[in-house]
Structures are given as C-alpha cells and as structure tokens.
Design an enzyme around this catalytic site. Structure first.
Site, PDB file in Angstrom:
ATOM      1  N   ARG A 177      13.472   6.180 -12.804  1.00 46.67           N
ATOM      2  CA  ARG A 177      13.409   7.520 -12.114  1.00 46.67           C
ATOM      3  C   ARG A 177      12.759   8.541 -12.853  1.00 46.67           C
ATOM      4  O   ARG A 177      12.916   8.430 -14.084  1.00 46.67           O
ATOM      5  CB  ARG A 177      14.856   7.793 -11.529  1.00 46.67           C
ATOM      6  CG  ARG A 177      15.402   6.978 -10.665  1.00 46.67           C
ATOM      7  CD  ARG A 177      14.743   7.136  -9.108  1.00 46.67           C
ATOM      8  NE  ARG A 177      15.627   6.615  -8.171  1.00 46.67           N
ATOM      9  CZ  ARG A 177      15.071   5.294  -7.775  1.00 46.67           C
ATOM     10  NH1 ARG A 177      14.035   4.570  -8.242  1.00 46.67           N
ATOM     11  NH2 ARG A 177      15.644   4.804  -6.552  1.00 46.67           N
TER      12      ARG A 177
ATOM     13  N   GLU B 235       9.018  14.234  -7.484  1.00 48.71           N
ATOM     14  CA  GLU B 235       8.137  13.433  -6.506  1.00 48.71           C
ATOM     15  C   GLU B 235       8.416  13.988  -5.272  1.00 48.71           C
ATOM     16  O   GLU B 235       9.597  14.564  -4.782  1.00 48.71           O
ATOM     17  CB  GLU B 235       8.476  12.067  -6.524  1.00 48.71           C
ATOM     18  CG  GLU B 235       8.037  11.314  -7.858  1.00 48.71           C
ATOM     19  CD  GLU B 235       8.431  10.054  -7.853  1.00 48.71           C
ATOM     20  OE1 GLU B 235       8.821   9.430  -6.651  1.00 48.71           O
ATOM     21  OE2 GLU B 235       8.355   9.166  -9.059  1.00 48.71           O
TER      22      GLU B 235
ATOM     23  N   HIS C 253       4.567   5.671  -8.225  1.00 49.24           N
ATOM     24  CA  HIS C 253       5.980   4.996  -7.946  1.00 49.24           C
ATOM     25  C   HIS C 253       5.688   3.956  -6.906  1.00 49.24           C
ATOM     26  O   HIS C 253       6.417   3.750  -5.921  1.00 49.24           O
ATOM     27  CB  HIS C 253       6.698   5.891  -7.077  1.00 49.24           C
ATOM     28  CG  HIS C 253       8.316   5.774  -7.193  1.00 49.24           C
ATOM     29  ND1 HIS C 253       9.245   6.555  -6.931  1.00 49.24           N
ATOM     30  CD2 HIS C 253       8.918   4.468  -7.489  1.00 49.24           C
ATOM     31  CE1 HIS C 253      10.470   5.868  -7.047  1.00 49.24           C
ATOM     32  NE2 HIS C 253      10.196   4.756  -7.381  1.00 49.24           N
TER      33      HIS C 253
END
Length: 380
Positions: free
Chosen positions: A208, A237, A254
């Site tokens: 993360r 994000e 990601h």
C-alpha cells in the site's frame, strides 16, 4: 438479489448472473446514493465502503476482490450484521512475479548478482510468504519481519524491523495498511528509517502506498540518496507523484497483482463466500472461466547459466519495464488528467499470465530444475 459491482471486476456475469440483477459502476463512483437499492456489493480497493456509505442501505453482503481490507469498515459491518469477504491470496502470485521482474531490472542497472544479495521481506502473509518461499527456494538469504505472525509463531525465523533494515540489501514491503492498533504500518518507512537505509539499498513497495512516506522518500531521492526504488503503490492514489516517479527505477500504477489468474481468482473467491453466506451450492468454478494458458513451453539448454535461466523464465512471462514505460507516458498534464490516466491504465490492463503456467524442460540438469521449482513453473 440486487447486485452492484465495480465495472472492472471480471466475469461477474459468469458467477452471479443467476443470482439476480447486476448493475455496474466505476469503483470510485460507488457512494451512498448508489447503494440505496443494493443487497450485494462487489468492490475493489478503490472503493471506500464506510459507515457513511452503508448506513440506512439494504446492503447485506460485501465482497472485495482484493487481499487487503483497509478500504472496508469492518467494525461497522459487525455492528450492522453485514456479511463480508475478501479474497486472500487471490493475486499473490502475480505480485511475486512483479517483484522478481523488479529485482531483475535493478540487478541489470547495478550490475549485481542477485544470489549475493540479502533480502528483507516485511510482511509474510499471502504475498510476502510466497515471495520468501521463492527466494529461499533459489538458495538466497532472506530476513523476514512480521510481528503479528511472529506472535503466533514464536519459534519461527523472524527478525526485528531494525535488524532487517540494517542488514538487508533488498527490502520488499508486503504489509497491510494499518493506521492504528498494536502494529500500525502507515509510514512504516518514515523519514528517519528511510534516511538510515544503507547506501545501495533496493526498495520495492507493492503493498500500500502509505506504508512508505512518499514525500520523505522523494526528498531523499532528490537529494541524491543512493537507493534503487520500485513503486507500484502511491499515497493519494490515483494521484501519483510525478516527481517521485521520476526518481524511481520502476514506477507502475498499482498493477503488481494484475495477472489474469489473480483477477479471476478474486471474483471466484467472493462468489464462494457469497454462496456460503446464502447457503447455496456453487454452480461455477474458477476452472470454468479461466482460459487455458497461452504460455509456450520452453526448453533450456542444459549448459546455460542458472542466473540467465532465471531471468529468461521470468521475462518470458512478465517484465514490469513495459508497464513502467506506459505509466511514465501518462504522467503529464494537470492533476485531473493524471488521475484519469492512472485509472485508465488499470482498467485497460492487457492480459498477463503467471509464471506457474510456464512449462519448462531442463535436460535433467539439477541446478536448472531448482530454478524452475523455486519459481513454481512446471517441469516437463
């Protein structure tokens, strides 16, 4: 059942078509208003499923096609009697393939022998645990830090984070994002810890974004810190920091776990949980929807270098440098343009298979067989 699904979750119809009506929305557009007439909610990590969104809604089951659950308000789920499921391990192998690709790229730039490095894996759950198995299967030295798992397995081979950061040449992060509790991980690598990394350290974050203090990392890299960095995840994000990306060897939006197997496995796992919740038989399985692998079989020359074989096998399946190039091309324009591009790259991500589907012949050489087995590919 009235089902609302993130439009980017694959094969929802194959699993849920006979369960009721299915409506789709972009994940970031799923809000309180969208849930007014929904019984079953299927999401990914981009959707925050909070008390504010769910309160007063008829939602009774939430499934997330992800390993992590930091976007789910599990305390409220328990309070409101909402059943839920994540998809633990669904894309773990895809993330391992991504990390291996990053290590190969770093070794190429640094002229380093991967077998001579010391690897530090922070978080040994579904992803990190598999990565440790691969690295140790290759015969490489691995340090593992996972305080929650260490508490459950006091006789396991674990080290403190301080020792890992001091001794590892390569650090790969695979923790959930915990903002509080006994083992918080937000900014686990903060400015002091980043600044204390040994010169020449390689850092990979595919967990993360907020596990690493992005602003502190950018300041260090702008100041000339001797680090090689690969980031697949970003604070804020879909707003990634273009200046930070410019200082990374590998920067991607990601997608580390975006293998085809991982995506379909995630949908299959929440379908299984849904069926268990309803007390009904499963009518569709992962094998019903997973296409046969298109990866070709490979014949390794028995006399080839095992290090060359490792790189060849990994890159025959996936090389993150192609995703890096596409991401860098998207880091132009204003903030809104970059945010849209981040999501578009994920939405339109091309099919990618996992190394486990690769069939490899080695001519019987033991050293090559060890590489194939460690990677999880199939010996033929």
């Amino acid at each position: 059942m009235r089902i609302l699904a993130d439009e980017n979750i694959p094969v929802v119809d194959a699993f849920f078509a006979d369960q009721g009506s299915i409506r789709r929305l972009p994940g970031r557009a799923i809000d309180r208003a969208a849930l007014a007439e929904v019984d079953v909610l299927l999401v990914r990590s981009v959707t925050e499923v909070s008390r504010a969104a769910l309160a007063g809604s008829p939602v009774r089951f939430v499934g997330t096609c992800t390993i992590g659950t930091d976007h789910l308000d599990l305390d409220y789920f328990a309070e409101a009697g909402i059943a839920w499921s994540s998809a633990p391990g669904c894309n773990a192998r895809g993330v391992v393939d991504y990390v291996l690709g990053c290590l190969l790229a770093m070794a190429e730039v640094r002229g380093a022998d991967l077998a001579e490095r010391t690897y530090g894996v922070v978080g040994a759950g579904q992803v990190g645990g598999r990565l440790v198995e691969v690295l140790r299967g290759l015969g490489w030295k691995v340090l593992v830090c996972d305080p929650p798992r260490q508490a459950r397995e006091p006789d396991g081979e674990f080290v403190s984070l301080e020792r890992l950061l001091a001794e590892a040449d390569v650090i790969s992060l695979h923790t959930p994002l915990n903002r509080d509790g006994e083992h918080p991980t937000r900014h686990l690598l903060d400015e002091p810890r980043l600044a204390a990394l040994r010169p020449g350290t390689w850092l990979v974050n595919a967990s993360r974004g907020a596990v690493v203090d992005n602003q502190a990392l950018r300041r260090l890299l702008e100041g000339g810190a001797d680090l090689e960095v690969a980031l697949d995840v970003w604070e804020g994000e879909p707003q990634a920091d273009p200046e930070l990306a410019a200082h990374c060897l590998i920067a991607t939006p990601h997608i580390a776990g975006y293998s085809l197997e991982g995506k379909l496995r995630g949908t299959a796992q929440i379908y299984q949980a849904y069926c268990a919740w309803r007390g009904i038989a499963e009518r569709v399985s992962l094998q019903d929807v997973l296409p046969e692998t298109w990866l070709a079989g490979l014949q390794l020359n028995p006399g080839c270098d095992p290090a060359w074989a490792l790189a060849t096998l990994c890159r025959a399946v996936y090389d993150p440098r192609s995703d890096d190039a596409a991401f860098r091309r998207s880091l132009t324009g204003d903030s809104a343009t970059r945010r849209a591009a981040f999501d578009a790259l994920r939405k339109h991500y091309p099919p990618r298979r996992e190394i486990t589907g690769l069939r490899v012949a080695t001519g019987g050489r033991v050293e090559l067989q060890r590489v194939v087995r460690a990677l999880g590919a199939q010996l033929v």
